[in-house]
Write an enzyme that holds these catalytic residues in place. Structure first.
Site, PDB file in Angstrom:
ATOM      1  N   GLU A   1      -8.202 -10.931  -2.332  1.00  0.00           N
ATOM      2  CA  GLU A   1      -6.919 -11.517  -2.729  1.00  0.00           C
ATOM      3  C   GLU A   1      -6.994 -13.034  -2.604  1.00  0.00           C
ATOM      4  O   GLU A   1      -6.068 -13.684  -2.141  1.00  0.00           O
ATOM      5  CB  GLU A   1      -5.773 -10.991  -1.856  1.00  0.00           C
TER       6      GLU A   1
ATOM      7  N   CYS B   1       5.037  -7.404  -0.597  1.00  0.00           N
ATOM      8  CA  CYS B   1       5.202  -8.816  -0.238  1.00  0.00           C
ATOM      9  C   CYS B   1       5.750  -9.636  -1.397  1.00  0.00           C
ATOM     10  O   CYS B   1       6.574 -10.527  -1.197  1.00  0.00           O
ATOM     11  CB  CYS B   1       3.878  -9.396   0.247  1.00  0.00           C
TER      12      CYS B   1
HETATM   13 ZN   LIG Z   1       2.550 -10.956  -2.455  1.00  0.00          ZN
END
Ligand SMILES: [Zn+2]
Length: 636
Positions: A326, A410
């Site tokens: 990520e 998130c």
């Molecule tokens: Zn996120």
């Protein structure tokens, strides 16, 4: 919106991947910060572009988040259990508490521009649940409290401080929005507990996911209790000394680099690891540097900012090209179809660049803030506010769709708190100056010395470059008004009370107007906003021979739905094409579309952030470009 006629087809080429503002030469200085943002609770937004975004947020995004937290997932249920209202273990992911806090932060912000008594009531109830979930010593985390009460603080990856940080941010937002201290008291109790447990002579700790550092500086700002600032600074200093322990550090493919624990923060040179973690870390460092004057942090931040902005950023202001971590890989590795560009990372770019701007007074940071905001962030949520992107690629074969929610949520919860806080990023003020960083219709009152200055901004930005700013001081007073001249802007006009005098000096990316301001003064700024074709840095091999289309701060893309009569994959922009703007109809109403027209072809471009709101299909941002006979290109 007014009808506009553009001079079509003015095409400028330049290398991108960077966001160099020609006018901005200075970099963040020695931490001698005197600039502060004018916070969201002092800014009332009334703007043709942002009103629909804020309305969709208040009416839909918050509803989606509330129903996900409370009804579809066990997030609120976990708090009800921890508060003793029902029995059972924790359900869900170990950092799910953070989504609840982010939604609470979003509700708090939204009370300022779209007040809703129901939301305030719900917030009070959730605050009560959170307060009851807090342990007598101040500890607060439903995952450990419900399932592993004896294992607190055993794995630095487990996001205990990350969740705590989001709780503190939500509490500060609630306090600023309502003046109530109910939530802030919980935050203070938690921060006092953390401060009593960790620190010099106490336990070591490296936050596996940074966040609490910037939150503690916010807590310091509202309480003026310096121990929170010192705790933030200590946590930053813990990094890079081998104290890290837990899942990240034991993982064969991740290791300390993944969470920026490989070197002490003052020694950071390159961007590495998980993108969102890096953004929150740098934001916290900039906050600490600004409050405590830490020149080595500023130097590290300048180095790593250059690395991000010039070698590791997409044209959309998105960052983090790899799905695996990520985050970041190597310089200039910026694939389009597989771009990760997490929505949270673009939000992090806004946070960090906002702080860098305040550290330095340099508009080049606000330029990137704007780029990430209008492209990388806004693409993360549908126009109706009900569907989300976690990943924001620059090209799609038609299989990438917005979703209602995600297991790891998130991004939607970050969107829920970010959109209504956009008022935070418009103005920055210093002792004797006001910096205007973003252009959107709004009203605010800023104090310069003891004089209240009411500012009223009107504009059709980002579709039009005309900005009208009325300056109304309570009494005539002298100060500098600094209007940002965006890095993308090649020419502009500015007048005060209709008089175009000598063009003001442009310093650090701002047109500086210093004068004795009197009630009723009006500044008119016109930023020329031609369509530009942008080329990538030659080392971004993915984009060799391609161009992206940009107008003002908005990056455009092609969607298959508007371009059915051409071979979408074979579309080639050629030099003879002119760009004709068109006001959108239907779902994109209010936006300016661009038609690239030649004798043979017509391609339609839509703002990148608006893609995937209509019929699903292919999309691309970087388009093949025909430069004529290549033999002539490099002829001396
Ligand atoms: Zn996120």
């Amino acid at each position: 919106m007014t009808t506009r006629i553009f001079t079509p087809g003015l095409i400028i080429l330049f290398w991108i991947c960077t966001a160099k503002s020609e006018m901005a030469q200075n970099t963040a200085s020695d931490g001698g910060n005197v600039l502060h943002s004018v916070p969201f609770n002092q800014v009332n937004i009334d703007d043709a572009f942002w009103n629909p975004r804020l309305k969709a947020h208040a009416q839909t995004t918050l509803q989606v988040c509330i129903s996900q937290m409370r009804d579809s997932t066990k997030r609120i249920s976990n708090f009800e259990k921890a508060a003793g209202l029902k029995k059972g273990k924790h359900e869900g992911i170990y950092f799910d508490d953070s989504d609840v806090y982010k939604a609470m932060e979003g509700i708090a912000y939204s009370l300022v521009n779209n007040y809703n008594a129901e939301y305030e009531k719900l917030l009070d109830y959730w605050i009560d649940l959170v307060a009851k979930s807090q342990q007598p010593d101040g500890y607060l985390n439903t995952y450990y409290t419900l399932s592993y009460p004896d294992e607190r603080w055993t794995d630095m990856e487990k996001h205990e401080m990350y969740c705590g940080g989001h709780m503190i941010e939500a509490a500060v937002a609630h306090y600023r929005a309502t003046g109530k201290k109910t939530f802030l008291d919980v935050a203070v109790k938690f921060a006092d507990y953390v401060d009593a447990t960790f620190g010099p002579g106490k336990r070591h700790w490296v936050t596996g996911h940074e966040e609490i550092e910037l939150a503690l500086v916010k807590l310091y700002n509202v309480t003026q209790n310096r121990k929170y600032l010192n705790l933030a600074h200590w946590l930053l200093e813990e990094r890079g000394h081998g104290h890290g322990k837990g899942a990240i550090w034991e993982h064969p493919k991740l290791g300390p680099e993944y969470c920026q624990d490989d070197v002490p923060v003052s020694e950071i040179t390159d961007i590495k690891g998980h993108a969102v973690r890096a953004m929150y870390l740098f934001t916290g460092m900039a906050d600490a540097a600004s409050e405590k004057k830490i020149p080595e942090y500023v130097e590290a931040l300048n180095r790593v900012w250059e690395d991000v902005a010039e070698r590791n950023m997409y044209i959309t202001g998105g960052i983090g090209s790899s799905r695996t971590n990520e985050g970041f890989t190597e310089d200039y590795d910026l694939p389009n179809k597989t771009a990760y560009c997490e929505t949270c990372a673009s939000i992090g770019m806004v946070f960090w660049n906002n702080r860098m701007n305040m550290l330095s007074g340099d508009a080049k940071y606000a330029d990137i803030l704007e780029r990430s905001l209008y492209n990388g962030v806004l693409s993360g949520v549908s126009l109706e506010g009900d569907l989300f992107f976690y990943v924001n690629p620059l090209e799609s074969d038609g299989s990438h769709h917005r979703q209602r929610w995600f297991g790891c949520a998130c991004c939607p919860s970050n969107i829920s708190r970010f959109i209504p806080s956009v008022g935070n990023y418009i103005y920055v003020k210093g002792e004797n100056e006001i910096l205007v960083n973003l252009y959107m219709g709004n009203e605010t009152t800023v104090e310069i010395g003891r004089t209240e200055i009411k500012l009223t901004q009107k504009t059709d930005y980002p579709w039009d470059g005309k900005i009208n700013l009325e300056v109304n001081p309570s009494e005539a007073t002298t100060f500098s008004l600094k209007m940002r001249i965006p890095g993308w802007c090649r020419s502009f006009k500015i007048s005060v009370n209709g008089e175009i005098g000598t063009t003001p000096e442009v310093k650090n990316g701002y047109a500086v107007i210093e004068r004795k301001w009197a009630s009723g003064d009006v500044v008119e700024l016109t930023l020329d906003m031609p369509v530009e074709l942008v080329a990538a840095h030659p080392r971004v091999t993915e984009n060799t021979g391609k161009r992206a289309v940009r107008r003002g701060p908005v990056v455009y893309c092609m969607e298959a739905t508007d371009n059915k009569n051409i071979g979408f994959d074979e579309a080639i922009l050629d030099q003879s094409m002119v760009f004709l703007p068109e006001e959108a109809k239907g779902k994109l109403k209010g936006m300016t579309l661009l038609n690239a027209v030649s004798e043979q072809n017509k391609f339609t471009f839509v703002p990148y952030f608006s893609w995937a709101n209509r019929e699903p299909g292919k999309m691309k941002t970087w388009i093949d470009y025909e430069r004529g006979n290549p033999l002539y290109i490099n002829k001396p």
